[in-house]
Design a protein around this motif. Sequence first.
Motif, PDB file in Angstrom:
ATOM      1  N   LEU A   1       0.865 -96.453 -65.421  1.00 12.48           N
ATOM      2  CA  LEU A   1       0.541 -95.030 -65.321  1.00 12.48           C
ATOM      3  C   LEU A   1       1.811 -94.179 -65.303  1.00 12.48           C
ATOM      4  CD1 LEU A   1      -2.285 -95.296 -62.623  1.00 12.48           C
ATOM      5  CD2 LEU A   1      -2.548 -95.170 -65.111  1.00 12.48           C
ATOM      6  N   ILE A   2       2.842 -94.682 -64.635  1.00 14.49           N
ATOM      7  CA  ILE A   2       4.116 -93.948 -64.591  1.00 14.49           C
ATOM      8  C   ILE A   2       4.741 -93.877 -65.982  1.00 14.49           C
ATOM      9  CG2 ILE A   2       6.481 -94.027 -63.706  1.00 14.49           C
ATOM     10  CD1 ILE A   2       5.331 -95.230 -61.117  1.00 14.49           C
ATOM     11  N   ILE A   3       4.727 -94.996 -66.703  1.00 10.74           N
ATOM     12  CA  ILE A   3       5.295 -95.010 -68.053  1.00 10.74           C
ATOM     13  C   ILE A   3       4.518 -94.073 -68.968  1.00 10.74           C
ATOM     14  CG2 ILE A   3       5.723 -96.443 -70.099  1.00 10.74           C
ATOM     15  CD1 ILE A   3       6.145 -98.807 -68.138  1.00 10.74           C
ATOM     16  N   ALA A   4       3.184 -94.088 -68.861  1.00  6.14           N
ATOM     17  CA  ALA A   4       2.365 -93.202 -69.679  1.00  6.14           C
ATOM     18  C   ALA A   4       2.661 -91.742 -69.365  1.00  6.14           C
ATOM     19  CB  ALA A   4       0.887 -93.510 -69.454  1.00  6.14           C
ATOM     20  N   ALA A   5       2.813 -91.403 -68.075  1.00  5.80           N
ATOM     21  CA  ALA A   5       3.116 -90.028 -67.678  1.00  5.80           C
ATOM     22  C   ALA A   5       4.472 -89.587 -68.214  1.00  5.80           C
ATOM     23  CB  ALA A   5       3.076 -89.906 -66.156  1.00  5.80           C
ATOM     24  N   LEU A   6       5.470 -90.436 -68.075  1.00  4.84           N
ATOM     25  CA  LEU A   6       6.804 -90.099 -68.578  1.00  4.84           C
ATOM     26  C   LEU A   6       6.816 -89.959 -70.097  1.00  4.84           C
ATOM     27  CD1 LEU A   6       9.344 -92.142 -66.414  1.00  4.84           C
ATOM     28  CD2 LEU A   6       9.420 -89.689 -66.872  1.00  4.84           C
ATOM     29  N   SER A   7       5.984 -90.748 -70.783  1.00  6.87           N
ATOM     30  CA  SER A   7       5.900 -90.643 -72.241  1.00  6.87           C
ATOM     31  C   SER A   7       5.417 -89.257 -72.652  1.00  6.87           C
ATOM     32  CB  SER A   7       4.957 -91.715 -72.804  1.00  6.87           C
ATOM     33  OG  SER A   7       5.457 -93.007 -72.568  1.00  6.87           O
ATOM     34  N   GLU A   8       4.476 -88.705 -71.894  1.00  9.59           N
ATOM     35  CA  GLU A   8       4.020 -87.349 -72.175  1.00  9.59           C
ATOM     36  C   GLU A   8       5.102 -86.329 -71.838  1.00  9.59           C
ATOM     37  OE1 GLU A   8       0.359 -86.164 -70.444  1.00  9.59           O
ATOM     38  OE2 GLU A   8      -0.850 -87.241 -71.927  1.00  9.59           O
ATOM     39  N   MET A   9       5.762 -86.524 -70.705  1.00 11.17           N
ATOM     40  CA  MET A   9       6.791 -85.579 -70.268  1.00 11.17           C
ATOM     41  C   MET A   9       7.968 -85.551 -71.232  1.00 11.17           C
ATOM     42  SD  MET A   9       6.760 -86.512 -66.206  1.00 11.17           S
ATOM     43  CE  MET A   9       8.238 -85.536 -65.834  1.00 11.17           C
ATOM     44  N   LYS A  10       8.324 -86.712 -71.768  1.00  7.78           N
ATOM     45  CA  LYS A  10       9.496 -86.829 -72.636  1.00  7.78           C
ATOM     46  C   LYS A  10       9.126 -86.816 -74.117  1.00  7.78           C
ATOM     47  CE  LYS A  10      12.517 -87.089 -69.383  1.00  7.78           C
ATOM     48  NZ  LYS A  10      13.582 -86.077 -69.233  1.00  7.78           N
ATOM     49  N   SER A  11       7.844 -86.654 -74.426  1.00 12.27           N
ATOM     50  CA  SER A  11       7.377 -86.596 -75.821  1.00 12.27           C
ATOM     51  C   SER A  11       7.718 -87.854 -76.602  1.00 12.27           C
ATOM     52  CB  SER A  11       7.941 -85.349 -76.527  1.00 12.27           C
ATOM     53  OG  SER A  11       7.535 -84.179 -75.861  1.00 12.27           O
TER      54      SER A  11
ATOM     55  N   VAL B   1       2.390 -95.577 -76.625  1.00 11.64           N
ATOM     56  CA  VAL B   1       2.760 -96.985 -76.781  1.00 11.64           C
ATOM     57  C   VAL B   1       2.259 -97.767 -75.568  1.00 11.64           C
ATOM     58  CG1 VAL B   1       4.751 -98.535 -76.673  1.00 11.64           C
ATOM     59  CG2 VAL B   1       4.751 -96.624 -78.272  1.00 11.64           C
ATOM     60  N   PRO B   2       1.641 -98.941 -75.771  1.00 19.30           N
ATOM     61  CA  PRO B   2       1.141 -99.726 -74.638  1.00 19.30           C
ATOM     62  C   PRO B   2       2.266-100.093 -73.680  1.00 19.30           C
ATOM     63  CG  PRO B   2       1.148-101.028 -76.671  1.00 19.30           C
ATOM     64  CD  PRO B   2       1.417 -99.612 -77.064  1.00 19.30           C
TER      65      PRO B   2
ATOM     66  N   LEU C   1      13.340 -93.917 -67.198  1.00 15.79           N
ATOM     67  CA  LEU C   1      12.871 -94.838 -66.170  1.00 15.79           C
ATOM     68  C   LEU C   1      13.894 -95.943 -65.907  1.00 15.79           C
ATOM     69  CD1 LEU C   1      10.475 -95.222 -64.311  1.00 15.79           C
ATOM     70  CD2 LEU C   1       9.340 -96.539 -66.098  1.00 15.79           C
ATOM     71  N   SER C   2      14.628 -96.339 -66.925  1.00 13.57           N
ATOM     72  CA  SER C   2      15.679 -97.342 -66.747  1.00 13.57           C
ATOM     73  C   SER C   2      16.740 -96.855 -65.768  1.00 13.57           C
ATOM     74  CB  SER C   2      16.321 -97.675 -68.094  1.00 13.57           C
ATOM     75  OG  SER C   2      15.410 -98.311 -68.956  1.00 13.57           O
ATOM     76  N   ASP C   3      17.096 -95.582 -65.867  1.00 15.77           N
ATOM     77  CA  ASP C   3      18.056 -95.012 -64.914  1.00 15.77           C
ATOM     78  C   ASP C   3      17.468 -94.997 -63.509  1.00 15.77           C
ATOM     79  OD1 ASP C   3      19.910 -94.599 -66.913  1.00 15.77           O
ATOM     80  OD2 ASP C   3      19.338 -92.509 -67.252  1.00 15.77           O
ATOM     81  N   MET C   4      16.220 -94.586 -63.389  1.00 12.63           N
ATOM     82  CA  MET C   4      15.570 -94.502 -62.083  1.00 12.63           C
ATOM     83  C   MET C   4      15.462 -95.876 -61.429  1.00 12.63           C
ATOM     84  SD  MET C   4      12.503 -91.867 -63.125  1.00 12.63           S
ATOM     85  CE  MET C   4      11.561 -92.226 -61.642  1.00 12.63           C
ATOM     86  N   MET C   5      15.249 -96.913 -62.245  1.00 16.03           N
ATOM     87  CA  MET C   5      15.034 -98.252 -61.715  1.00 16.03           C
ATOM     88  C   MET C   5      16.314 -99.084 -61.656  1.00 16.03           C
ATOM     89  SD  MET C   5      11.328 -99.240 -63.374  1.00 16.03           S
ATOM     90  CE  MET C   5      11.219-100.766 -62.411  1.00 16.03           C
ATOM     91  N   GLU C   6      17.439 -98.424 -61.939  1.00 14.02           N
ATOM     92  CA  GLU C   6      18.745 -99.093 -61.872  1.00 14.02           C
ATOM     93  C   GLU C   6      18.760-100.362 -62.725  1.00 14.02           C
ATOM     94  OE1 GLU C   6      19.882 -99.675 -57.788  1.00 14.02           O
ATOM     95  OE2 GLU C   6      19.379 -97.614 -57.229  1.00 14.02           O
ATOM     96  N   ILE C   7      18.382-100.182 -63.982  1.00 12.11           N
ATOM     97  CA  ILE C   7      18.350-101.299 -64.924  1.00 12.11           C
ATOM     98  C   ILE C   7      19.764-101.688 -65.318  1.00 12.11           C
ATOM     99  CG2 ILE C   7      17.610-102.032 -67.232  1.00 12.11           C
ATOM    100  CD1 ILE C   7      15.341-101.766 -65.191  1.00 12.11           C
ATOM    101  N   ASP C   8      20.057-102.976 -65.262  1.00 10.59           N
ATOM    102  CA  ASP C   8      21.331-103.502 -65.751  1.00 10.59           C
ATOM    103  C   ASP C   8      21.094-104.020 -67.162  1.00 10.59           C
ATOM    104  OD1 ASP C   8      23.823-104.529 -66.122  1.00 10.59           O
ATOM    105  OD2 ASP C   8      23.548-106.254 -64.793  1.00 10.59           O
TER     106      ASP C   8
END
Length: 334
Positions: free
Chosen positions: A101-111, A59-60, A120-127
């Motif tokens: 690039l980080i989002i693309a990498a995590l997309s592969e890691m998390k399928s 996903v873009p 990534l929302s947890d890592m970035m402390e998203i409210d």
Amino acid sequence: MIKQVRSYRRPKIVVIGGGTGLPVILKSLHQENADITAVVTVADDGGSSGVIRNYMNVVPPGDIRNVLVALSNLPQLYLDIFQYRFNSKDSFLAGHAIGNLIIAALSEMKSGIFDAVQELSDMMEIDGHVYPASNEPLVLNAHFSDGTELAGEAGITAADKKINDVWVTGAQPGFKPHAVHEVINAIMSADAVVLGPGSLFTSILPNLMIENVGQAVLNTKAEVIYVCNIMTQKGETEHFTDADHVRVLHRHLHAPFVNTVLVNTAPVPDDYMDRKKYDEYLLQVQHDFNGLRGLGCRVISNNFLKLRDHGVFHNGDQVAHEVLNLALQAHRRN
């Protein structure tokens, strides 16, 4: 005597769209302490997002990246690093943002993009919540007034033809576009659903053309708010009035569903806009308040204009203030 304290529930606001206008509104709503869910388009195929999508079939990530930053509580330095875009001298990484690039990498890691964005929302402390409109990349298709059709958001924008209708298909054969249940639950339980601001045919409608998303917007008890664009867009909404924008939305979902339209009435100063930098924007959207009311819409007109960098933008704080009031009214009503 025990004093009773009335419990306070933050208004639930779902914002649907993509592009550069969405983060502006989200950041202001975040500052207003709203319970925010952002549903972000996944049909973009231009720029860094398009290159990554073509190479990796993910996903873009561009619009998702900007929304994450708007809702993050991380220090500004971390966000600046996440947003950093390599310059043209770095031939291998030219034009790519680190966050993409980080989002693309995590997309592969998390399928999949959905689980990646939640991690990534947890890592970035998203409210709040950031939900891709679909867990799979989608293709935007358009039918033009001259009878031709074209697939691909970037190509549609560049075609410089009048668009009649758009729809989405899966990037993979046999995939029927659909949103995960978290997206639908957020829309159905919201106090307000906000569409835009953003490109009508290429940022807002791609989300609504996902069948279960469009159906949820039709069925929700939430106040459905459309933030009308300030300027018309080349190849999309040339010569459109504010009522024309809403007519297109209603036509695509085959029913009148927009409850309230926010309309800017402040004039853009002559010769303020840098026409080379913002070459897709044409003239200010003309007003047709009778047309809007004839479509069953409440109209809130105000100075929603913010001028910066020789460009024309929505004043996020002003829009957020109106959206929050509408959400609170809807919560009391429902």
